[in-house]
Enzyme design. Structure first.
Site, PDB file in Angstrom:
ATOM      1  N   GLU A   1       0.891  -1.279  -0.066  1.00  0.00           N
ATOM      2  CA  GLU A   1       0.137   0.059  -0.002  1.00  0.00           C
ATOM      3  C   GLU A   1       0.751   1.372  -0.039  1.00  0.00           C
ATOM      4  O   GLU A   1       2.034   1.135   0.827  1.00  0.00           O
ATOM      5  CB  GLU A   1      -1.075  -0.138   1.178  1.00  0.00           C
TER       6      GLU A   1
ATOM      7  N   CYS B   1      -2.025  -6.980   6.201  1.00  0.00           N
ATOM      8  CA  CYS B   1      -1.419  -8.413   5.693  1.00  0.00           C
ATOM      9  C   CYS B   1      -0.549  -8.913   6.621  1.00  0.00           C
ATOM     10  O   CYS B   1      -0.652 -10.189   7.041  1.00  0.00           O
ATOM     11  CB  CYS B   1      -1.177  -8.017   4.294  1.00  0.00           C
TER      12      CYS B   1
ATOM     13  N   ASN C   1       5.688 -12.859   3.118  1.00  0.00           N
ATOM     14  CA  ASN C   1       5.338 -11.937   3.993  1.00  0.00           C
ATOM     15  C   ASN C   1       5.770 -12.072   5.466  1.00  0.00           C
ATOM     16  O   ASN C   1       6.130 -11.203   6.243  1.00  0.00           O
ATOM     17  CB  ASN C   1       3.742 -11.980   4.153  1.00  0.00           C
TER      18      ASN C   1
HETATM   19  P1  NAD Z   1     -10.665  -5.346   0.717  1.00  0.00           P
HETATM   20  O1  NAD Z   1     -11.249  -5.634   1.986  1.00  0.00           O
HETATM   21  O2  NAD Z   1      -9.929  -4.026   0.611  1.00  0.00           O
HETATM   22  O3  NAD Z   1     -11.476  -5.742  -0.502  1.00  0.00           O
HETATM   23  C1  NAD Z   1     -11.980  -6.852  -0.688  1.00  0.00           C
HETATM   24  C2  NAD Z   1     -13.366  -6.409  -1.482  1.00  0.00           C
HETATM   25  O4  NAD Z   1     -14.070  -7.510  -1.787  1.00  0.00           O
HETATM   26  C3  NAD Z   1     -14.381  -5.455  -0.807  1.00  0.00           C
HETATM   27  O5  NAD Z   1     -14.647  -4.414  -1.600  1.00  0.00           O
HETATM   28  C4  NAD Z   1     -15.605  -6.561  -0.780  1.00  0.00           C
HETATM   29  O6  NAD Z   1     -16.673  -5.809  -0.851  1.00  0.00           O
HETATM   30  C5  NAD Z   1     -15.260  -7.218  -1.663  1.00  0.00           C
HETATM   31  N1  NAD Z   1     -15.950  -8.488  -1.914  1.00  0.00           N
HETATM   32  C6  NAD Z   1     -16.359  -9.731  -0.931  1.00  0.00           C
HETATM   33  N2  NAD Z   1     -16.904 -10.763  -1.393  1.00  0.00           N
HETATM   34  C7  NAD Z   1     -17.124 -10.148  -2.571  1.00  0.00           C
HETATM   35  C8  NAD Z   1     -17.926 -11.105  -3.712  1.00  0.00           C
HETATM   36  N3  NAD Z   1     -18.530 -12.202  -3.426  1.00  0.00           N
HETATM   37  N4  NAD Z   1     -17.970 -10.411  -5.007  1.00  0.00           N
HETATM   38  C9  NAD Z   1     -17.720  -9.277  -5.205  1.00  0.00           C
HETATM   39  N5  NAD Z   1     -17.027  -8.530  -4.404  1.00  0.00           N
HETATM   40  C10 NAD Z   1     -16.867  -9.230  -2.949  1.00  0.00           C
HETATM   41  O7  NAD Z   1      -9.140  -6.430   0.735  1.00  0.00           O
HETATM   42  P2  NAD Z   1      -7.826  -6.266   0.014  1.00  0.00           P
HETATM   43  O8  NAD Z   1      -6.963  -5.398   0.891  1.00  0.00           O
HETATM   44  O9  NAD Z   1      -8.051  -5.663  -1.397  1.00  0.00           O
HETATM   45  O10 NAD Z   1      -7.348  -7.801   0.285  1.00  0.00           O
HETATM   46  C11 NAD Z   1      -7.783  -8.550  -0.928  1.00  0.00           C
HETATM   47  C12 NAD Z   1      -6.669 -10.090  -0.635  1.00  0.00           C
HETATM   48  O11 NAD Z   1      -5.582  -9.522  -1.263  1.00  0.00           O
HETATM   49  C13 NAD Z   1      -6.436 -10.338   0.766  1.00  0.00           C
HETATM   50  O12 NAD Z   1      -6.530 -11.885   0.581  1.00  0.00           O
HETATM   51  C14 NAD Z   1      -5.313  -9.808   0.970  1.00  0.00           C
HETATM   52  O13 NAD Z   1      -4.418 -10.471   1.879  1.00  0.00           O
HETATM   53  C15 NAD Z   1      -4.601  -9.850  -0.238  1.00  0.00           C
HETATM   54  N6  NAD Z   1      -3.605  -8.669  -0.530  1.00  0.00           N
HETATM   55  C16 NAD Z   1      -3.601  -7.572  -0.061  1.00  0.00           C
HETATM   56  C17 NAD Z   1      -2.856  -6.604  -0.251  1.00  0.00           C
HETATM   57  C18 NAD Z   1      -2.942  -5.140   0.296  1.00  0.00           C
HETATM   58  O14 NAD Z   1      -2.007  -4.429   0.291  1.00  0.00           O
HETATM   59  N7  NAD Z   1      -4.087  -4.476   0.842  1.00  0.00           N
HETATM   60  C19 NAD Z   1      -1.516  -6.784  -0.886  1.00  0.00           C
HETATM   61  C20 NAD Z   1      -1.356  -8.219  -1.232  1.00  0.00           C
HETATM   62  C21 NAD Z   1      -2.306  -9.262  -1.184  1.00  0.00           C
HETATM   63  C1  UGA Z   2       3.230  -5.753   2.765  1.00  0.00           C
HETATM   64  C2  UGA Z   2       4.270  -6.460   1.929  1.00  0.00           C
HETATM   65  O1  UGA Z   2       5.307  -5.545   1.809  1.00  0.00           O
HETATM   66  C3  UGA Z   2       3.735  -6.565   0.365  1.00  0.00           C
HETATM   67  O2  UGA Z   2       4.733  -7.252  -0.435  1.00  0.00           O
HETATM   68  C4  UGA Z   2       2.280  -7.313   0.435  1.00  0.00           C
HETATM   69  O3  UGA Z   2       2.053  -7.563  -0.709  1.00  0.00           O
HETATM   70  C5  UGA Z   2       1.318  -6.881   1.451  1.00  0.00           C
HETATM   71  O4  UGA Z   2       1.986  -6.825   2.659  1.00  0.00           O
HETATM   72  C6  UGA Z   2       0.439  -7.958   1.559  1.00  0.00           C
HETATM   73  O5  UGA Z   2       0.160  -9.110   1.518  1.00  0.00           O
HETATM   74  O6  UGA Z   2      -0.737  -7.312   1.822  1.00  0.00           O
HETATM   75  P1  UGA Z   2       2.077  -3.482   3.229  1.00  0.00           P
HETATM   76  O7  UGA Z   2       1.405  -4.172   4.390  1.00  0.00           O
HETATM   77  O8  UGA Z   2       1.324  -2.540   2.348  1.00  0.00           O
HETATM   78  O9  UGA Z   2       2.736  -4.550   2.307  1.00  0.00           O
HETATM   79  O10 UGA Z   2       3.083  -2.584   3.728  1.00  0.00           O
HETATM   80  P2  UGA Z   2       4.574  -2.719   4.013  1.00  0.00           P
HETATM   81  O11 UGA Z   2       5.543  -1.544   3.564  1.00  0.00           O
HETATM   82  O12 UGA Z   2       5.545  -3.933   4.095  1.00  0.00           O
HETATM   83  O13 UGA Z   2       4.723  -2.360   5.700  1.00  0.00           O
HETATM   84  C7  UGA Z   2       4.077  -3.359   6.744  1.00  0.00           C
HETATM   85  C8  UGA Z   2       4.319  -2.732   8.127  1.00  0.00           C
HETATM   86  O14 UGA Z   2       5.852  -2.788   8.462  1.00  0.00           O
HETATM   87  C9  UGA Z   2       4.020  -1.386   8.307  1.00  0.00           C
HETATM   88  O15 UGA Z   2       3.496  -1.029   9.661  1.00  0.00           O
HETATM   89  C10 UGA Z   2       5.385  -0.502   8.463  1.00  0.00           C
HETATM   90  O16 UGA Z   2       5.395   0.378   9.081  1.00  0.00           O
HETATM   91  C11 UGA Z   2       6.324  -1.564   8.893  1.00  0.00           C
HETATM   92  N1  UGA Z   2       7.949  -1.370   8.283  1.00  0.00           N
HETATM   93  C12 UGA Z   2       8.027  -1.817   7.167  1.00  0.00           C
HETATM   94  C13 UGA Z   2       8.547  -1.204   9.630  1.00  0.00           C
HETATM   95  O17 UGA Z   2       8.532  -0.992  10.761  1.00  0.00           O
HETATM   96  N2  UGA Z   2      10.007  -1.277   8.929  1.00  0.00           N
HETATM   97  C14 UGA Z   2      10.441  -1.424   7.698  1.00  0.00           C
HETATM   98  O18 UGA Z   2      11.526  -1.420   7.391  1.00  0.00           O
HETATM   99  C15 UGA Z   2       9.446  -1.863   6.873  1.00  0.00           C
END
Ligand code: NAD
Ligand code: UGA
Length: 441
Positions: free
Chosen positions: A154, A262, A210
């Protein structure tokens, strides 16, 4: 290629927008009708730098659209699942309710010969389960189920998606492999490694990656504590360690503990998977515990720096789990602030983008509209999240606004010597002074 993205949250929206930017025709589908309505009006529901432009450009070009109805996925060659996999309240495992529901809905509309791609982070073996759900509901359709975990961060999501270190694809058949190669052809042409593995390996890669990154953070946080005890500067130590290419310098910044949507949930889920498989991961169990303790230790550090906080006003800069996002999920502030309040503090906070979601999660704090109004009349300033806007504050102005010149910097964004020279009582992380040990003993 026609692609449908089921789930238009953080990952679905960013992935869908970027895939349309590659030239594919993408429909993002979400159950949340308000979200879809907002997206159709051009409103982006999350704060993510650059996302608004990518969405607007591709909507204008006719390659990106939004729908609340799964039927919009009809005719798609690839249907991605990007719904949430939150932590189950009772035991830490990943809750697959949304994934299973999406798979059932997809089974009813998917074309023969299409590919269903799991983008959500899911436990090993989920691909097999999805395959079974689809085969059960649509026995006459040939559908490849592929794992394609997402590694974006993010706050840097667009760049991470468009210039990834690698794309991992877990696939069991040639049709699925062909479609995935076609989807990611623009990246492959730019020399991005496409790593094809078995579906189970791919599912495991995501959790292992992760957990490893979380472990780096937890590790440097412990070394930071050690620096405070024995004398040493964590930033020099991290740099000296990280310049070893085998280790790498990224993810070695000491902080108040990792948060986010995550690391906390995925480390818990991996622990659970490993325990159930009879191969417990002791390192992961330890880092989860260390991270929980760290957040509480940070609250204690603040209380100590203030000589107790009862009846005092604490100004907090930064509430989100990291900068450049409005995401508050598992943010360290959610642990630290309530402890300060329980100790009797009044907390006033400012966050450039997180205030809206923070208000729901931390209802008892007051919100300021900028960093200087936040510190005005406070007994101490605490920096929890390192937004750029906090890195170059007018320190003379901050000092004049504070009732007492106490600054607790949980991200080491200021230089200790400078802060002391300016007359602050400055506490940061892992900057033990030479002679500290001797003085203590
Ligand atoms: P999120 O909660 O932001 O979004 C999920 C969305 O799915 C919601 O808008 C919800 O309304 C929708 N939804 C749920 N059921 C549905 C259905 N049946 N049909 C249509 N829409 C539906 O979640 P996110 O942060 O995008 O994470 C999604 C997945 O990706 C998770 O498994 C997470 O671990 C993974 N992931 C997240 C990140 C990140 O940075 N947020 C990075 C890598 C992987
Ligand atoms: C993390 C991973 O970096 C992504 O590769 C992965 O896709 C994602 O989770 C996921 O699966 O959702 P994110 O959670 O967006 O991404 O943010 P990071 O930049 O990884 O930071 C995670 C946490 O660790 C934060 O609270 C950040 O402040 C902390 N952090 C990170 C530290 O305290 N020190 C560091 O050096 C790096």
């Amino acid at each position: 290629m026609r692609i449908a993205m089921v789930g238009a949250g953080y990952v679905g929206l960013v992935s869908g927008a970027c895939l349309s930017d590659f030239g594919h025709e993408v429909v993002c589908i979400d159950k949340d009708a308000d979200k879809i309505e907002a997206l159709r009006r051009g409103q982006i529901p999350i704060f993510e730098p650059g996302l608004q432009e990518v969405v607007a450009n591709n909507v204008r070009a006719g390659r990106l659209s939004f729908s609340p109805d799964i039927k919009a996925a009809k005719g798609a060659k690839a249907i991605f699942i990007a719904v949430g996999t939150p932590t189950k309240a009772d035991d830490g495992q990943a809750d697959l309710t949304y994934v299973r529901a999406a798979a059932r809905e997809i089974a009813d509309i998917v074309n023969d010969g299409a590919v269903v791609v799991m983008k959500s982070t899911v436990p090993v073996g989920t691909g097999d389960e999805i395959e079974a759900i689809i085969a059960d509901r649509a026995p006459l359709k040939r559908v490849s189920v592929v794992s394609n975990p997402e590694f974006l961060r993010e706050g840097a999501a667009i760049d991470d998606f468009k210039q990834p270190d690698r794309v991992v694809i877990g696939v069991e058949d040639e049709d699925g492999r062909k479609v995935m190669r076609e989807i990611y052809r623009p990246l492959e042409l730019n020399q991005t490694a496409l790593l094809f593995t078995s579906r189970r390996s791919s599912e495991l890669i995501k959790y292992a990656a992760n957990a490893y990154l979380a472990m780096k953070v937890a590790f440097i946080n412990e070394i930071s504590d050690l620096c405070e005890q024995v004398g040493g500067d964590i930033q020099d130590v991290a740099r000296g360690v990280g310049l070893d290419n085998r280790i790498g310098y990224r993810f070695l910044n000491a902080g108040p503990g990792f948060g986010g949507s995550c690391f906390p949930k995925d480390t818990l889920a991996l622990m659970k998977i490993a325990k159930e498989a009879g191969a417990p991961l002791r390192l992961v169990e330890t880092l989860v515990e260390a991270n929980e303790n760290r957040k509480l230790a940070m609250a204690r550090k603040i209380v100590k720096a203030c000589g107790g906080v009862k009846g005092k006003t604490i100004a907090v800069l930064g509430l989100t789990f990291k900068p450049n996002t409005d995401d508050m999920r598992s943010a360290p502030s959610l642990t630290i602030v309530p402890v300060l309040q329980a100790e009797g503090a009044r907390v006033v906070a400012f966050d450039p983008e997180g205030a809206k979601s923070a208000k729901e999660l931390l209802p008892d704090i007051e919100f300021a509209d900028g960093p200087y109004s936040c510190v005005q009349g406070a007994d101490a300033l605490v920096i929890i999240t390192e937004w750029d806007a906090f890195r170059a504050l007018d320190l003379a102005r901050v000092k004049a606004a504070l009732r007492q010149p106490i600054v607790v910097d949980l991200r080491n964004i200021y230089r200790r010597e400078e802060m002391i020279a300016l007359g602050f009582h400055y506490e940061s992380l892992g900057r033990g002074r030479r002679g500290d040990k001797a003085r203590r003993s």
